[in-house]
Scaffold this motif. Sequence first.
Motif, short mmCIF file in Angstrom:
data_model
loop_
_atom_site.label_atom_id
_atom_site.label_comp_id
_atom_site.label_asym_id
_atom_site.label_seq_id
_atom_site.Cartn_x
_atom_site.Cartn_y
_atom_site.Cartn_z
N ILE A 69 0.83 -1.21 0.00
CA ILE A 69 0.00 0.00 0.00
C ILE A 69 0.86 1.25 0.00
N TRP A 70 2.03 1.18 0.61
CA TRP A 70 2.97 2.30 0.49
C TRP A 70 3.34 2.50 -0.98
N ALA A 71 3.60 1.41 -1.68
CA ALA A 71 3.92 1.50 -3.10
C ALA A 71 2.75 2.06 -3.88
N LEU A 72 1.53 1.68 -3.52
CA LEU A 72 0.33 2.19 -4.19
C LEU A 72 0.19 3.70 -4.00
N VAL A 73 0.39 4.17 -2.78
CA VAL A 73 0.29 5.62 -2.51
C VAL A 73 1.37 6.37 -3.30
N LEU A 74 2.59 5.84 -3.31
CA LEU A 74 3.66 6.46 -4.10
C LEU A 74 3.30 6.47 -5.59
N SER A 75 2.67 5.39 -6.05
CA SER A 75 2.27 5.31 -7.45
C SER A 75 1.24 6.39 -7.79
N ALA A 76 0.26 6.57 -6.90
CA ALA A 76 -0.76 7.59 -7.15
C ALA A 76 -0.14 8.98 -7.19
N PHE A 77 0.77 9.26 -6.26
CA PHE A 77 1.42 10.57 -6.24
C PHE A 77 2.27 10.78 -7.49
N SER A 78 3.06 9.76 -7.84
CA SER A 78 3.89 9.87 -9.04
C SER A 78 3.05 10.04 -10.29
N ALA A 79 1.97 9.26 -10.41
CA ALA A 79 1.11 9.35 -11.59
C ALA A 79 0.48 10.73 -11.70
N TRP A 80 0.10 11.32 -10.56
CA TRP A 80 -0.46 12.67 -10.57
C TRP A 80 0.56 13.68 -11.06
#
Length: 224
Positions: free
Chosen positions: A44-55
């Motif tokens: 889930i840490w990776a998921l949150v980082l993914s969302a931030f990076s994608a934004w």
Amino acid sequence: MTPFSGAVVTYRWITFLLALGYVAYQIWTGDWSNPGGPLRFLTIWALVLSAFSAWRMLSISLQRTEQRHEVPAMTAAVFNIMVVYLYWKLFLIDPALVNGNGPVIWHQEYYLHAVGPALQLMDAVFIGQVFRRVWRGAVALLVLVPVYVLWAELFVQTFNDTPAGSVTSGLPYPFLNNMEGPDRAVFYILYGGIALAILTTLSGVGWAARRLGVAVRSEDRARK
């Protein structure tokens, strides 16, 4: 293909909306009965980082920022590869080693451990080409990896009783609870080193992709 082309904008919208959707899905459907909730897990840490990076990548394509945002993209890519590698390695041995709460719903399992990481990696390496000043990504990893370890060891383990193992209990992944403290320390150091190795490898792949792109463009100009 430029960051502003229609295909890239569409790709980044899809990547962002999927990541954001699964963050929202975790917030609304995740198990918050245990302290830390879904944030106990590196996935889930990776998921949150993914969302931030994608934004941030989408913001570049929409021309809302002039910054390259390389560090979030590098960090998200490395975290995702670590998650994919560790998850499937242990899952193929025994699903119970990583899924202490039972089977994961199929679409979430394959998004978090396959589709989502692939989308992030393709953008970081081939579209955004963010693996340039790699030392900045290394600094971020040297901060975030220990932070997650401290979170798991000092908070998650302290305030959770499950999953339980043969040595301890409360650590987010069942297999960790079967390891003595020194063994866990070696494990954390090993995977911190693997994270830096992944970053270095992606830097090499990114360099090769940029060189290939330059060669192709030069050949196209020569033909014209």
